[in-house]
Design a protein around this motif. Structure first.
Motif, PDB file in Angstrom:
ATOM      1  N   UNK A 195       0.674  -0.941   0.086  1.00  0.00           N
ATOM      2  CA  UNK A 195      -0.066  -0.018  -0.054  1.00  0.00           C
ATOM      3  C   UNK A 195       0.955   1.232  -0.016  1.00  0.00           C
ATOM      4  N   UNK A 196       1.908   1.103   0.819  1.00  0.00           N
ATOM      5  CA  UNK A 196       2.926   2.374   0.796  1.00  0.00           C
ATOM      6  C   UNK A 196       3.346   2.677  -0.492  1.00  0.00           C
ATOM      7  N   UNK A 197       4.092   1.829  -0.987  1.00  0.00           N
ATOM      8  CA  UNK A 197       4.750   2.003  -2.246  1.00  0.00           C
ATOM      9  C   UNK A 197       3.696   2.193  -3.555  1.00  0.00           C
ATOM     10  N   UNK A 198       2.440   1.501  -3.397  1.00  0.00           N
ATOM     11  CA  UNK A 198       1.635   1.897  -4.524  1.00  0.00           C
ATOM     12  C   UNK A 198       1.268   3.523  -4.588  1.00  0.00           C
ATOM     13  N   UNK A 203       2.141   8.903  -6.824  1.00  0.00           N
ATOM     14  CA  UNK A 203       2.600  10.307  -6.382  1.00  0.00           C
ATOM     15  C   UNK A 203       3.976  10.789  -7.188  1.00  0.00           C
ATOM     16  N   UNK A 204       4.895   9.786  -7.378  1.00  0.00           N
ATOM     17  CA  UNK A 204       6.404  10.198  -8.070  1.00  0.00           C
ATOM     18  C   UNK A 204       6.409   9.542  -9.297  1.00  0.00           C
ATOM     19  N   UNK A 205       5.768   8.541  -9.797  1.00  0.00           N
ATOM     20  CA  UNK A 205       6.055   7.690 -10.871  1.00  0.00           C
ATOM     21  C   UNK A 205       5.505   8.641 -12.071  1.00  0.00           C
ATOM     22  N   UNK A 206       6.332   8.040 -13.023  1.00  0.00           N
ATOM     23  CA  UNK A 206       5.810   8.731 -14.670  1.00  0.00           C
ATOM     24  C   UNK A 206       5.543   7.679 -15.633  1.00  0.00           C
ATOM     25  N   UNK A 260       6.462   2.540 -17.158  1.00  0.00           N
ATOM     26  CA  UNK A 260       6.286   3.226 -15.931  1.00  0.00           C
ATOM     27  C   UNK A 260       7.768   3.359 -15.414  1.00  0.00           C
ATOM     28  N   UNK A 261       8.143   4.714 -15.292  1.00  0.00           N
ATOM     29  CA  UNK A 261       9.461   4.967 -14.538  1.00  0.00           C
ATOM     30  C   UNK A 261       9.085   5.261 -13.149  1.00  0.00           C
ATOM     31  N   UNK A 262      10.249   5.002 -12.206  1.00  0.00           N
ATOM     32  CA  UNK A 262      10.045   4.906 -10.913  1.00  0.00           C
ATOM     33  C   UNK A 262      11.337   4.848 -10.254  1.00  0.00           C
ATOM     34  N   UNK A 302       2.975  -3.868  -9.160  1.00  0.00           N
ATOM     35  CA  UNK A 302       2.413  -2.315  -9.101  1.00  0.00           C
ATOM     36  C   UNK A 302       2.332  -1.610 -10.548  1.00  0.00           C
ATOM     37  N   UNK A 303       3.024  -2.075 -11.423  1.00  0.00           N
ATOM     38  CA  UNK A 303       2.968  -1.343 -12.576  1.00  0.00           C
ATOM     39  C   UNK A 303       1.843  -1.868 -13.553  1.00  0.00           C
ATOM     40  N   UNK A 304       1.603  -3.148 -13.382  1.00  0.00           N
ATOM     41  CA  UNK A 304       0.170  -3.615 -13.837  1.00  0.00           C
ATOM     42  C   UNK A 304      -0.915  -2.854 -13.063  1.00  0.00           C
TER      43      UNK A 304
END
Length: 782
Positions: A195-198, A203-206, A260-262, A302-304
């Motif tokens: 949940x935290x990383x999702x 919030x920060x991924x592109x 997805x970039x992270x 998480x990307x999916x």
């Protein structure tokens, strides 16, 4: 969450009382329809509106499904003997399916994973020791070697080998790798950490895209369409829905590569902080395991999830916009009372023509040649003139397809050359006309006409009564949305069906003239019942009262209760049958009339009706409440009945602006930046609105050009069918693009910032009453 909590959760989400939701759920469970509950059960639900009830029904289905999934998951975990009080409490607390699936993930049956294979080699105790982080002396490799030695010793002494059945050829390095696999899976499946990383990813991924090139260095066939995404990157949190759907389409066509970039290193740091207790001999092994778990297990999952959620959100928004546009299109003011000539333009096969009288009956048809020789054009002009005079045609409805511009030129020249001051034309969106003309329904309605003529009939009828005609067409073929072919088709169909149902029941239908297609959208009436109604009408003549519906096969008391209030009978046994008053409230309606000093017969008298309307306006809310109390009736019902009594036969669409008609044509080459034009909004998307300004090419008002202040969405200020003044910003004749603006353009007193206020059009013909002639002012063109 328990089933008993559902009504409270929905009430909190809707901002209403729990009792309102509980009663609405009870009514829905009893088989009542949303339109019926919204209109005739206001006392029970606290006047919940149609949209609120549909949201309630949707959330009810979701939360009941969630409760069922909770029960199934609990049963599965208990069968494994792994349920704990803490886990049970966490499951009971969840209100989202994603949270529930996160909790279930460690216990879910999976395919054979690397961690599972490591467990089968007896490496779970080594992974547990690694996770415990207690060993501080020696090295991880030495610990693994001792672990293997102990396991093999236990096996040779015939002790219980269930836990320590390690293969003979397993090395210490292999053992550490297996333990890392177990640790990677366990940590990656931690519900709180996911949940935290999702949240961090959102919030920060592109999202980054690039064009795909084939082996020979060339680009796919449709690549030009997606050039703006050749080297594109945008934060996930700001991606608008139309861009998500465009990217998805490009990816599906093989034109775009999407990823997805992270910040993976930061993610591993969070994972490490989540499990780290103190430094030990396994610290480096733990970080290696978490790095592998983030890269191989957690981030791909998480990307999916993020891509799926982006798509679902974008589809929901696209479906919402389509639904709003469709509702506005369906509820456009009808041009009733006009004899209309429908023109379905074409080059090779000619322009198909059909004349329909004020009731929609076809009185003439044929094919015109308006794009070929001068002689053929002149002959067609004489044909049209003859039909205009013979049938008193006052409106030409021109389809906006191929050869529309040439047909418009023909119509405008005809009107100007022959001074046809009472004849106007308008460009009609013909989307779906060809689909309808080839349908089974069209064959049943117009069996004596060719498929091409049926299209012209549809183009003519849809200006007389847009609602009655457009419900015959698959809503997805009407073309008032964005990316409608890229969204979930089942969800789209369900949403649009709900929109049509709401629109049809809002307006009501004439029981004695409505088609089966229109009747089938009335609350409580199925397609089969609609056909039975028409069959009974054909066999027995017109309905004289609503109660006669009970004689229709397969239309019982329950269906009658749902549908009766939405069906109108003009000139029936009682004037109440021509109002939205439900038969169950006829007695109350008569008592209200008596209290006001009137009778049912007065509803048939124009002067008495005017007096009743005047008296109704003088009734204050306090007097209405007193009347309701005196008659032992609900205040919402009394209010609605009073409104209905003063306007029997009223069509709520009469308050809306009529479609914009023209008598002169405008060419693209005539348009210059700065010109003020009058136009009609044809389609609204997330990024702007397309406006018909009287030429083949629709102009675009970008969202940034709709107001001098920031607006969140074009639907906040515009609606499909709005008639407004626009200023030309730019003209790209080569690409056929016109940029428009609303900034600093007078709107005849209408407020674009308040779309709920109805805007009127002085230049548009109004629906005719009793077929009297009305004079229309010519449209002044810049």
């Amino acid at each position: 969450m328990k089933a008993t909590d559902i009504d409270q959760i929905i009430a909190r989400e809707l901002g209403v009382r729990r009792e309102q939701v509980a009663k609405a759920i009870e009514l829905l469970d009893d088989g009542n329809t949303v339109p019926f509950i919204a209109r005739y059960r206001k006392e029970a639900t606290g006047a919940l509106e149609d949209e609120q009830l549909r949201t309630l029904a949707e959330r009810l289905a979701y939360l009941r499904g969630l409760v069922k999934r909770q029960e199934d998951i609990c049963a599965s975990i208990e069968s494994q003997g792994k349920m704990t009080p803490e886990l049970q409490a966490a499951i009971d607390k969840t209100t989202k399916l994603q949270e529930l699936e996160d909790l279930y993930l460690p216990y879910k049956q999976k395919r054979r994973t690397r961690a599972q294979m490591a467990r089968e080699k007896g490496l779970q105790p080594l992974a547990d020791a690694m996770m415990a982080q207690k060993a501080t002396q020696g090295t991880a490799l030495a610990y693994a070697e001792q672990f293997l030695a102990d396991a093999r010793s236990a096996a040779s002494s015939n002790e219980d080998t269930t836990t320590f059945a390690v293969p003979d050829d397993l090395t210490a390095e292999d053992a550490l790798a297996g333990a890392r696999d177990i640790l990677a899976e366990v940590v990656s499946e931690d519900a709180k950490l996911r949940q935290q990383l999702r949240k961090t990813l959102w919030q920060t991924g592109t999202l980054k895209t690039e064009l795909i090139e084939t082996k020979d260095g060339k680009q796919p066939e449709d690549a030009q369409t997606f050039l703006m995404y050749a080297d594109y990157e945008e934060p996930i949190r700001t991606l608008p829905s139309h861009r998500v759907l465009a990217i998805n389409r490009g990816e599906k066509k093989g034109c775009l590569r999407v990823k997805v970039n992270f910040d993976h290193e930061a993610a591993v740091d969070k994972m490490f902080a989540h499990v780290f207790r103190h430094k030990c001999i396994f610290t480096d092994e733990i970080r290696a395991a978490l790095t592998d778990g983030e890269n191989r297990l957690l981030f791909p999952a998480l990307e999916r999830e993020v891509r799926t959620q982006l798509t679902e959100n974008a589809e929901a928004q696209a479906i919402h916009v389509f639904g709003v546009n469709l509702r506005q299109l369906l509820l456009q003011a009808p041009l009733g009372g006009h004899v209309v000539m429908g023109l379905d333009p074409g080059y090779r096969t000619g322009c198909k023509m059909a004349v329909v009288d004020a009731t929609g009956r076809v009185v003439a048809h044929g094919v015109l040649q308006v794009t070929k020789s001068d002689a053929e054009r002149e002959a067609s002009a004489q044909t049209v003139l003859s039909l205009i005079k013979k049938h008193h045609v006052t409106l030409l409805s021109i389809g906006n397809g191929t050869a529309s511009y040439e047909t418009e030129q023909f119509a405008a020249n005809l009107i100007a050359d022959h001074h046809l001051t009472d004849v106007h034309y308008l460009i009609t969106n013909e989307a779906g006309a060809s689909v309808y003309s080839a349908s089974k329904l069209a064959k049943e309605e117009l069996p004596d006409y060719d498929v091409t003529i049926r299209g012209a009939v549809s183009i003519a009828r849809r200006v007389q009564d847009p609602l009655a005609e457009l419900v015959k067409i698959d809503p997805q073929a009407i073309g008032v949305g964005q990316y409608q072919h890229d969204v979930n088709q089942k969800a789209l169909a369900e949403a649009l069906d709900a929109v049509i149902e709401a629109a049809v029941n809002h307006v009501g239908v004439d029981l004695n003239t409505a088609s089966p297609a229109l009747l089938s959208h009335i609350a409580g009436i199925t397609a089969a019942t609609a056909k039975n109604i028409v069959a009974w009408r054909d066999a027995n003549g017109r309905f004289d009262g609503r109660r006669q519906l009970l004689k229709v096969p397969r239309l019982g008391p329950a269906a009658f209760t749902q549908c009766a209030g939405f069906l109108r009978i003009h000139g029936g046994a009682t004037p109440l049958d021509d109002t939205p008053v439900h038969p169950e409230s006829y007695g109350l309606a008569e008592k209200l009339l008596t209290k006001l000093g009137f009778s049912l017969d007065d509803l048939n008298n124009k002067d008495d009706l005017a007096m009743l309307a005047a008296k109704r306006k003088l009734l204050s809310p306090e007097k209405e409440a007193a009347l309701a109390k005196e008659l032992d009736a609900g205040l919402p019902t009394v209010h609605d009945i009073l409104d209905a009594l003063v306007a029997p036969g009223r069509d709520p669409r009469e308050d809306l602006p009529a479609p914009l008609t023209r008598q002169a044509i405008v060419k693209l080459s005539d348009i210059q930046p700065g010109t003020i034009l009058r136009g009609t909004v044809r389609n609204i998307t997330d990024f702007g609105a397309f406006v018909d300004i009287g030429i083949k090419t629709a102009g675009l008002i970008h969202i940034s050009q709709m107001a001098n202040h920031r607006i969140k969405h074009p639907l906040d200020v515009l609606s499909v069918g709005d008639i407004l003044n626009v200023k030309v910003l730019s003209v790209d004749e080569e690409r056929g693009r016109i940029g428009l603006t609303l900034k600093d353009v007078p709107q005849d007193g209408a407020s674009l910032a308040a779309p709920q206020q109805k805007r009127t059009s002085e230049n548009a013909p109004r629906p005719r009453q009793n077929h009297r002639n009305h004079h229309h002012r010519k449209e002044a063109r810049a």
